[in-house]
Motif scaffolding. Structure first.
Motif, mmCIF file in Angstrom:
data_model
loop_
_atom_site.group_PDB
_atom_site.id
_atom_site.type_symbol
_atom_site.label_atom_id
_atom_site.label_comp_id
_atom_site.label_asym_id
_atom_site.label_seq_id
_atom_site.Cartn_x
_atom_site.Cartn_y
_atom_site.Cartn_z
ATOM 1 N N PRO A 236 11.258 -16.238 3.133
ATOM 2 C CA PRO A 236 10.926 -14.620 3.531
ATOM 3 C C PRO A 236 10.526 -13.901 2.234
ATOM 4 O O PRO A 236 10.081 -12.876 1.834
ATOM 5 C CB PRO A 236 12.432 -14.306 3.718
ATOM 6 N N GLU A 237 10.159 -14.609 0.753
ATOM 7 C CA GLU A 237 9.319 -14.623 -0.004
ATOM 8 C C GLU A 237 8.132 -13.847 0.565
ATOM 9 O O GLU A 237 7.651 -12.921 -0.210
ATOM 10 C CB GLU A 237 9.571 -15.243 -1.015
ATOM 11 N N PHE A 238 7.178 -14.584 1.013
ATOM 12 C CA PHE A 238 6.122 -14.489 1.332
ATOM 13 C C PHE A 238 6.106 -13.277 2.247
ATOM 14 O O PHE A 238 5.422 -11.789 2.112
ATOM 15 C CB PHE A 238 5.427 -15.695 1.762
ATOM 16 N N MET A 239 6.864 -13.027 2.935
ATOM 17 C CA MET A 239 6.652 -11.424 3.563
ATOM 18 C C MET A 239 7.584 -10.436 3.093
ATOM 19 O O MET A 239 6.927 -9.186 3.300
ATOM 20 C CB MET A 239 8.388 -11.585 4.885
ATOM 21 N N ARG A 240 8.282 -10.460 2.091
ATOM 22 C CA ARG A 240 8.735 -9.597 0.630
ATOM 23 C C ARG A 240 7.364 -8.863 0.311
ATOM 24 O O ARG A 240 7.100 -7.903 -0.098
ATOM 25 C CB ARG A 240 10.057 -10.127 0.477
ATOM 26 N N SER A 241 6.812 -10.117 0.279
ATOM 27 C CA SER A 241 5.380 -9.720 -1.019
ATOM 28 C C SER A 241 4.124 -9.647 -0.436
ATOM 29 O O SER A 241 3.520 -8.887 -1.303
ATOM 30 C CB SER A 241 5.080 -11.450 -1.902
ATOM 31 N N THR A 242 4.177 -9.295 0.833
ATOM 32 C CA THR A 242 3.026 -8.910 1.617
ATOM 33 C C THR A 242 3.917 -7.319 2.407
ATOM 34 O O THR A 242 3.029 -6.837 3.330
ATOM 35 C CB THR A 242 2.547 -9.954 2.612
ATOM 36 N N ARG A 243 5.013 -6.909 1.936
ATOM 37 C CA ARG A 243 5.207 -5.880 2.516
ATOM 38 C C ARG A 243 4.177 -4.765 2.179
ATOM 39 O O ARG A 243 4.490 -3.470 2.974
ATOM 40 C CB ARG A 243 6.938 -5.662 2.582
ATOM 41 N N ARG A 244 3.900 -4.606 1.421
ATOM 42 C CA ARG A 244 3.422 -3.454 1.170
ATOM 43 C C ARG A 244 1.484 -3.113 1.970
ATOM 44 O O ARG A 244 1.708 -1.929 2.714
ATOM 45 C CB ARG A 244 2.797 -3.090 -0.377
ATOM 46 N N ALA A 246 1.363 -4.704 4.882
ATOM 47 C CA ALA A 246 2.535 -4.926 6.488
ATOM 48 C C ALA A 246 2.591 -2.859 6.569
ATOM 49 O O ALA A 246 2.440 -2.367 7.773
ATOM 50 C CB ALA A 246 3.509 -5.399 6.917
ATOM 51 N N VAL A 247 3.365 -2.314 5.305
ATOM 52 C CA VAL A 247 3.429 -0.535 5.540
ATOM 53 C C VAL A 247 2.036 -0.508 5.938
ATOM 54 O O VAL A 247 1.789 0.631 6.759
ATOM 55 C CB VAL A 247 3.808 -0.207 4.837
ATOM 56 N N VAL A 248 0.774 -0.722 4.850
ATOM 57 C CA VAL A 248 -0.047 0.192 5.025
ATOM 58 C C VAL A 248 -1.102 0.124 6.334
ATOM 59 O O VAL A 248 -1.298 1.534 7.125
ATOM 60 C CB VAL A 248 -1.586 -0.406 4.400
ATOM 61 N N ILE A 249 -0.415 -1.481 6.959
ATOM 62 C CA ILE A 249 -1.074 -1.724 7.956
ATOM 63 C C ILE A 249 -0.620 -0.913 9.423
ATOM 64 O O ILE A 249 -1.263 -0.279 10.810
ATOM 65 C CB ILE A 249 -1.196 -3.048 8.177
ATOM 66 N N ILE A 250 0.214 -0.621 9.478
ATOM 67 C CA ILE A 250 1.575 -0.059 10.210
ATOM 68 C C ILE A 250 1.362 1.033 10.595
ATOM 69 O O ILE A 250 0.802 1.809 11.833
ATOM 70 C CB ILE A 250 2.476 -0.424 10.265
ATOM 71 N N LEU A 251 1.069 2.099 9.159
ATOM 72 C CA LEU A 251 0.454 3.434 9.018
ATOM 73 C C LEU A 251 -0.427 3.905 9.758
ATOM 74 O O LEU A 251 -1.066 4.985 10.058
ATOM 75 C CB LEU A 251 0.603 3.735 7.406
ATOM 76 N N ILE A 252 -1.294 3.002 9.375
ATOM 77 C CA ILE A 252 -2.921 2.862 9.776
ATOM 78 C C ILE A 252 -2.800 2.727 11.464
ATOM 79 O O ILE A 252 -3.597 3.909 12.735
ATOM 80 C CB ILE A 252 -3.512 2.226 9.443
ATOM 81 N N ILE A 253 -2.341 2.458 12.297
ATOM 82 C CA ILE A 253 -1.570 1.898 13.594
ATOM 83 C C ILE A 253 -1.258 3.204 14.354
ATOM 84 O O ILE A 253 -1.681 4.358 15.550
ATOM 85 C CB ILE A 253 -1.183 1.035 14.087
ATOM 86 N N ALA A 254 -0.264 3.956 13.007
ATOM 87 C CA ALA A 254 0.508 5.156 13.735
ATOM 88 C C ALA A 254 -0.790 5.908 13.899
ATOM 89 O O ALA A 254 -0.365 7.253 14.618
ATOM 90 C CB ALA A 254 1.339 5.209 13.376
ATOM 91 N N VAL A 269 6.006 6.333 16.380
ATOM 92 C CA VAL A 269 5.452 5.469 16.255
ATOM 93 C C VAL A 269 5.546 3.958 15.644
ATOM 94 O O VAL A 269 5.762 2.860 16.024
ATOM 95 C CB VAL A 269 4.060 5.656 16.282
ATOM 96 N N SER A 270 5.554 4.751 14.721
ATOM 97 C CA SER A 270 5.812 3.127 13.200
ATOM 98 C C SER A 270 6.874 2.637 12.693
ATOM 99 O O SER A 270 7.033 1.960 12.968
ATOM 100 C CB SER A 270 5.042 3.936 11.803
ATOM 101 N N LEU A 271 8.152 3.597 12.581
ATOM 102 C CA LEU A 271 9.601 2.620 13.474
ATOM 103 C C LEU A 271 9.497 1.799 13.290
ATOM 104 O O LEU A 271 10.642 1.227 13.248
ATOM 105 C CB LEU A 271 10.556 4.359 13.429
ATOM 106 N N PRO A 272 9.319 1.667 14.696
ATOM 107 C CA PRO A 272 10.516 0.889 15.823
ATOM 108 C C PRO A 272 9.278 -0.700 15.133
ATOM 109 O O PRO A 272 9.292 -1.971 15.004
ATOM 110 C CB PRO A 272 9.190 0.591 17.138
ATOM 111 N N LEU A 273 8.323 -0.191 14.639
ATOM 112 C CA LEU A 273 6.876 -1.471 13.795
ATOM 113 C C LEU A 273 7.838 -2.118 13.032
ATOM 114 O O LEU A 273 8.095 -3.168 11.846
ATOM 115 C CB LEU A 273 4.964 -0.712 14.053
ATOM 116 N N PHE A 274 7.935 -0.531 11.437
ATOM 117 C CA PHE A 274 8.853 -0.890 10.715
ATOM 118 C C PHE A 274 10.208 -1.859 10.718
ATOM 119 O O PHE A 274 10.454 -2.978 9.639
ATOM 120 C CB PHE A 274 9.282 0.303 9.896
#
Length: 299
Positions: A236-244, A246-254, A269-274
């Motif tokens: 979970p520490e790794f996923m929390r550290s890379t959250r930002r 992931a947010v950028v990638i999801i917004l680009i896809i949306a 589009v982006s809310l379910p991915l978040f």
């Protein structure tokens, strides 16, 4: 006399080494047979899964008129559920005429002699694969289950249900949200007015299938994180550290799949991915806490 004694000892040693080598060979043959037995079991699991997919493929082939008109060509029809909901939201919240989609400006053509026949075969197989995916997961679970200890069986007991549910939700999300929005965006994107969009049926089917199946596979993210966390690869520490990131990638896809730059469509589009990403973090954290608790009890 001494020579006879030495000969007897050497004979006994040879006999012992021969017996031991025979035993070792028997153990290796037993292990090889066990390995091949596992392959045979896996083969029958895969055969049953293939039979289920073939059955669903045959049903899709038999009812292809409905599947082609209502399912495959659905995102091309301006009366598709997604487009009607967007027009309804546009009227209710005064979102502007661009939000309401009333036309998909391209024609579907076929350029191959056997194109329509292969279209029916390929799309029927695709429908059969989607419908048979939960049963495929069930057969995989039946193969893996005997090799798990009781704790692992209990912790993974709902694997087939949750994986199937996430896959179905992802397929519906891809078909009703991502596919129609992407098709509308690509159909209305023009470089010059002199270019007319004449889209081959293979290209159209490939786009719908890729977007729909891609969403179904993407929604399996929590299950993938569950497995990786169990193996100790994901934390979970790794996923929390890379959250930002992931947010950028999801917004680009949306931003790519949405037809208009309004914030409401991007959120849709982006809310379910978040949510999937946050659920994955919670799953990883829960597994990490259980592992640390078990280590604490052990020591």
């Amino acid at each position: 006399m001494n020579g006879i004694l030495v000969y007897k000892i050497m004979s006994e040693n040879r006999g012992k080494s021969l017996i031991e080598s025979i035993k070792d060979k028997g153990k290796s043959m037993e292990a090889e047979m066990s390995f091949f037995d596992h392959l045979e079991v896996l083969r029958w699991h895969l055969i049953r899964s293939a039979v289920a997919i073939v059955v669903f493929t045959g049903l899709a082939f038999s009812y292809y008129d409905f599947i082609f008109d209502q399912v495959i060509m659905g995102p091309k029809n301006p009366q598709f559920w997604t487009y009607r909901m967007m027009c309804s939201l546009s009227e209710r919240f005064n979102l502007g005429p661009d939000f309401c989609i009333t036309d998909i400006p391209f024609n579907i053509i076929n350029t191959d002699m056997a194109g329509q026949f292969t279209l029916q075969l390929n799309s029927s197989l695709l429908i059969g694969l989607i419908l048979g995916f939960p049963y495929l997961l069930f057969e995989i679970w039946r193969f893996v289950k005997p090799g798990l200890n009781p704790n692992e069986k209990n912790s993974a007991s709902g694997f087939v249900f949750w994986a199937s549910l996430l896959f179905i939700i992802g397929i519906l999300f891809g078909y009703y949200i991502i596919a129609p929005l992407s098709i509308n965006f690509l159909a209305n994107y023009t470089v010059s007015d002199i270019i007319q969009n004449q889209i081959t049926i293979d290209s159209y089917l490939s786009s719908v299938a890729t977007l729909t199946l891609g969403a179904g596979i993407t929604f399996e993210l929590p299950m993938v994180i569950f497995i990786l966390s169990k193996l100790g690869i994901m934390t979970p520490e790794f996923m929390r550290s890379t959250r930002r990131y992931a947010v950028v990638i999801i917004l680009i896809i949306a931003a790519i799949v949405t037809p208009t730059p309004d914030i409401l469509t991007m959120i849709t589009v982006s809310l379910p991915l978040f949510l999937l990403y946050e659920i994955s973090i919670m799953i990883s954290a829960r597994i990490d806490r259980k592992r640390k608790k078990e280590i604490g009890l052990r020591y």
